[in-house]
Motif scaffolding. Structure first.
Motif, PDB file in Angstrom:
ATOM      1  N   GLU A  64       0.845  -1.196   0.000  1.00 47.48           N
ATOM      2  CA  GLU A  64       0.000   0.000   0.000  1.00 47.48           C
ATOM      3  C   GLU A  64       0.884   1.251   0.000  1.00 47.48           C
ATOM      4  O   GLU A  64       0.666   2.196   0.748  1.00 47.48           O
ATOM      5  N   GLU A  85      -3.722   3.588   1.436  1.00 46.27           N
ATOM      6  CA  GLU A  85      -4.728   2.540   1.613  1.00 46.27           C
ATOM      7  C   GLU A  85      -5.758   2.585   0.484  1.00 46.27           C
ATOM      8  O   GLU A  85      -6.322   3.634   0.165  1.00 46.27           O
ATOM      9  N   GLY A  86      -5.979   1.444  -0.137  1.00 47.33           N
ATOM     10  CA  GLY A  86      -6.966   1.348  -1.205  1.00 47.33           C
ATOM     11  C   GLY A  86      -6.504   1.883  -2.548  1.00 47.33           C
ATOM     12  O   GLY A  86      -7.282   1.908  -3.499  1.00 47.33           O
TER      13      GLY A  86
END
Length: 387
Positions: A76, A80-81
């Motif tokens: 990551e 995040e994401g």
């Protein structure tokens, strides 16, 4: 304006103008710019030779890039994401196809950056297209002129001539002063090295070039040049050919009675010399990366690559790997995964440099530089003999 009609009319023109016209078909010039920031999904497209005579370079770069994407997403690194997505397209050794596929990719507004071809002729056709459309492209290999031409063209391979001095220095130290050169005059990287850069290196190191013989990419029978060079019996022969050509040339040179030193190039690295059997034993060649390197970053990359693909990485894989990590660092540096954000970030990271699989990486403008090493093939494996 009827963009579709315009594309049909320009289809038969010269490659670059045709590609520029086609690029207009993919997106309206009035498209709104993306909001700055890092998108959840950042799309990259690789256009490289996955089949054909230099597929070993294209496949290697694609695998190195794949490993980098896996690491970046797994860590990551971009947040995040946030993830990179890479699609690979085969340019199949064709200049027109490389330019067309790159143009198709840049016309997709979801594509943020292109990973360019490995052949200089292809990259020289792609470069003006991406510059005109203001889409960043990071090339690997493609070390000839006409590739890094502006603000949107970047190269994640140090031109071979910037570290080939290891070979000239080796020849001087070994007392191998009478040297012949056999080279591919069609392949720009090798031709420029043979005709411009190596002669300057030879002069600086006190070497005497007794013969310099050009051949074509299509040349597969080296009987005549092999006999010509063997009769001169130089101390060393610098073989600046593609991998498959090198195998045939070295075999026929030995058959012609030559017993001296072979000096190759990155096309012979990573075990490619093994195809020549006993004829390639003790061949030396400068490389920007070798799996035999034992420094921390090279070793970590080699171990990860071998675990992922079940084989040792070649120089092309290290280049593809460092190229994607350059892009990831660029996105993080600018905080923006748009085309302009990546371009700005690539420039910023180039100004700072970073440590990658190939060692301490620096840049001249948008062009990568690495220390390079000199490797020797002992008939079984590659070993580092200088750094």
């Amino acid at each position: 304006m009827d963009w579709t009609s315009t594309c049909r009319k320009t289809g038969a023109l010269l490659i670059v103008p045709a590609m520029l016209a086609f690029a207009g078909c993919g997106a309206s010039p009035t498209s709104e710019a993306a909001e700055p920031g890092i998108a959840d999904e950042i799309k990259m497209v690789g256009v490289r030779d996955l089949t054909g005579p230099v597929a070993y370079a294209g496949v290697g770069a694609a695998r190195g890039a794949e490993l980098a994407v896996k690491e970046i997403n797994g860590q990551e690194f971009l947040g995040e994401g946030k993830s990179l997505v890479l699609d690979e397209i085969d340019s199949a050794g064709a200049i027109e196809r490389a330019a067309a596929e790159a143009t198709r990719a840049l016309s997709d507004q979801d594509v943020s950056v292109i990973l360019g071809p490995v052949q200089g002729q292809q990259s020289a056709a792609v470069a003006p297209v991406v510059e005109a459309q203001k889409v960043p492209v990071v090339f690997t290999q493609s070390a000839s002129d006409g590739v890094v031409i502006g603000d949107y063209t970047f190269r994640a391979t140090a031109p071979m001539h910037t570290f080939y001095g290891h070979a000239a220095e080796f020849l001087r130290k070994e007392g191998l002063t009478d040297v012949a050169v056999l080279y591919n005059s069609t392949y720009p990287t090798l031709a420029e090295l043979a005709e411009t850069h190596f002669p300057a290196m030879a002069e600086a190191e006190g070497l005497n070039i007794v013969e310099s013989i050009p051949v074509q990419t299509t040349t597969q029978d080296f009987t005549s040049p092999a006999q010509e060079v063997a009769q001169k019996n130089p101390d060393a022969i610098v073989v600046l050919l593609l991998s498959s050509q090198s195998v045939t040339a070295m075999t026929q040179l030995r058959q012609a009675g030559y017993e001296g030193q072979f000096v190759g190039n990155t096309n012979n690295a990573g075990g490619n010399a093994a195809q020549a059997g006993q004829h390639a034993v003790d061949m030396v060649y400068p490389v920007d990366f070798s799996a035999a390197q034992r420094d921390q970053h090279a070793k970590k990359f080699t171990e990860s690559y071998e675990q992922e693909f079940g084989e040792l990485p070649k120089t092309y894989a290290a280049e593809g790997y460092d190229a994607v990590w350059w892009i990831a660092r660029a996105i993080k540096a600018s905080g923006d995964s748009s085309r302009e954000g990546i371009r700005d970030g690539l420039e910023q990271v180039a100004g700072e440099g970073f440590t990658g699989a190939m060692g301490e990486i620096t840049f001249e403008g948008n062009d990568m530089r690495v220390p390079g090493v000199l490797a020797r093939w002992d008939g079984t494996q590659e070993a580092i003999i200088s750094d």
